[in-house]
Design a protein around this motif. Structure first.
Motif, PDB file in Angstrom:
ATOM      1  N   ARG A 228      79.713  71.575  64.882  1.00  0.00           N
ATOM      2  CA  ARG A 228      78.817  70.405  64.964  1.00  0.00           C
ATOM      3  C   ARG A 228      78.397  70.110  66.402  1.00  0.00           C
ATOM      4  N   TYR A 229      78.721  71.022  67.311  1.00  0.00           N
ATOM      5  CA  TYR A 229      78.318  70.845  68.720  1.00  0.00           C
ATOM      6  C   TYR A 229      76.806  71.053  68.831  1.00  0.00           C
ATOM      7  N   VAL A 230      76.140  70.218  69.604  1.00  0.00           N
ATOM      8  CA  VAL A 230      74.687  70.342  69.801  1.00  0.00           C
ATOM      9  C   VAL A 230      74.453  70.940  71.188  1.00  0.00           C
ATOM     10  N   PRO A 231      74.118  72.232  71.269  1.00  0.00           N
ATOM     11  CA  PRO A 231      73.907  72.833  72.588  1.00  0.00           C
ATOM     12  C   PRO A 231      72.582  72.378  73.189  1.00  0.00           C
ATOM     13  N   ALA A 232      72.581  72.136  74.486  1.00  0.00           N
ATOM     14  CA  ALA A 232      71.360  71.702  75.179  1.00  0.00           C
ATOM     15  C   ALA A 232      70.240  72.738  75.003  1.00  0.00           C
ATOM     16  N   ARG A 261      62.442  64.591  64.804  1.00  0.00           N
ATOM     17  CA  ARG A 261      62.879  65.965  64.476  1.00  0.00           C
ATOM     18  C   ARG A 261      64.328  66.182  64.909  1.00  0.00           C
ATOM     19  N   LEU A 262      64.692  65.651  66.069  1.00  0.00           N
ATOM     20  CA  LEU A 262      66.075  65.825  66.551  1.00  0.00           C
ATOM     21  C   LEU A 262      67.077  65.155  65.606  1.00  0.00           C
ATOM     22  N   LEU A 263      66.774  63.908  65.189  1.00  0.00           N
ATOM     23  CA  LEU A 263      67.724  63.203  64.314  1.00  0.00           C
ATOM     24  C   LEU A 263      67.782  63.847  62.930  1.00  0.00           C
ATOM     25  N   ALA A 264      66.663  64.428  62.493  1.00  0.00           N
ATOM     26  CA  ALA A 264      66.672  65.112  61.189  1.00  0.00           C
ATOM     27  C   ALA A 264      67.476  66.413  61.292  1.00  0.00           C
ATOM     28  N   ARG A 265      67.323  67.123  62.382  1.00  0.00           N
ATOM     29  CA  ARG A 265      67.979  68.428  62.532  1.00  0.00           C
ATOM     30  C   ARG A 265      69.470  68.302  62.796  1.00  0.00           C
ATOM     31  N   PHE A 266      69.856  67.238  63.513  1.00  0.00           N
ATOM     32  CA  PHE A 266      71.262  67.089  63.902  1.00  0.00           C
ATOM     33  C   PHE A 266      71.815  65.770  63.328  1.00  0.00           C
TER      34      PHE A 266
END
Ligand SMILES: O=c1[nH]c(=O)c2[nH]c(=O)[nH]c2[nH]1
Length: 314
Positions: A228-232, A261-266
């Protein structure tokens, strides 16, 4: 003795350069459609670290010149560098977590701590491969790139029982500089006696962009499996894809689309925020034979700034 004054102090060491070679590779990353990034080798794990110590315990150093509780910032620098050798994780967040816990376990006089990391980006150099005419990337040589970079900040405190906990965090990717030559507009804005800007249904949009994110749960970025890590790198790639695809009415419109898009993807993120600078250049000359060929130059030196924070409702 009451002086009728109150104080807030912090002290520490900023920009401690850490070049750890052969850190454990970043693996287990969940792929996303917008990015080829699924991990990195961490052959060169290079960051600048800021250490800021907070709390009341150091006040006598200011008010009375009493250094008996003061940990020298030079020692903090040495502490960070030694921990980098023992570090067995593979992300900046894991390194800051190790540092925060070890600092507060080692120095009882420190109550609270803020630690930041700033990536020093290096790219593998391209070299001839084994086959003639085929190129590969060097496993030993890296070129320092002065491009966008990842950042992270973690804050810690020790409670009365000596238990260290993570108070706050944010992660980010900063200093992106993205120029889209066509497919952006800015029109139908307020026109009055102060307006000189032309309506532009198609403008060459140049933005400087910083993005920051916070997770719902600390374990999403500290768990060793990195699922669940979000890489930069994935965040950067996703923002680039949105900019590439989306025909925006303004930078406000663009960063809103990026946030969605970011909140939907992560789904593991609680909040994303943006700071965008409008660095759009002025059109100077255009070709008379082919309308799409144009020359732009620097605009008036002041620039517009657009900020947005998008949070999930609880
Ligand atoms: O995307 C933009 N948003 C603005 O608010 C603005 N204002 C301006 O002059 N140009 C732009 N562009």
């Amino acid at each position: 003795m009451s002086t009728g004054l109150s104080f807030f102090t912090s002290y520490g060491k900023l920009r401690i350069p850490v070049y750890r070679v052969y850190a454990p590779p970043l693996e287990g990353i969940t792929p996303i459609p917008e990015s080829p990034f699924t991990g990195r080798e961490n052959t060169l794990f290079a960051y600048e670290i800021d250490v800021e110590v907070l709390g009341e315990n150091f006040l006598p150093a200011y008010t009375e010149g009493d250094n008996s509780h003061v940990v020298a910032t030079d020692s903090m620098k040495n502490f960070v560098l030694r921990q980098a050798l023992e570090f067995t994780g593979s992300t900046i967040e894991e390194f800051l977590d190790l540092l925060g816990r070890r600092f507060l376990q080692t120095y009882v006089q420190m109550e609270r701590l803020r630690l930041s990391g700033r990536e020093l980006p290096f790219a593998r150099v391209t070299v001839p491969g084994k086959e003639r005419g085929v190129f590969a990337t060097s496993r030993v040589l890296f070129n320092r790139s002065h491009s966008a970079y990842a950042v992270a900040t973690l804050a810690f405190e020790r409670d009365d029982r000596g238990v260290v906990s993570l108070l706050d965090h944010h992660c980010g990717q900063v200093d992106m500089e993205l120029f889209k030559v066509t497919g952006s507009s800015f029109s139908r804005f307020v026109r009055d006696e102060y307006t000189t800007l032309q309506e532009r249904v198609d403008r060459p949009l140049f933005v400087y962009l910083d993005v920051y994110w916070k997770y719902i749960d600390d374990q999403a970025f500290l768990a060793r499996d990195h699922a669940r890590y979000v890489p930069a790198e994935q965040v950067r790639d996703l923002l680039q894809v949105v900019f590439h695809e989306f025909v925006s009415e303004s930078i406000q419109h663009l960063v809103h689309e990026m946030g969605q898009r970011l909140l939907a993807r992560f789904p593991q993120l609680a909040e994303v925020s943006f700071e965008a600078q409008n660095r759009t250049r002025d059109e100077i000359v255009a070709s008379t034979t082919d309308k799409k060929i144009k020359v732009y130059s620097d605009p008036f030196s002041a620039y517009g700034v657009i900020r947005l924070t998008v949070s999930r409702n609880a």
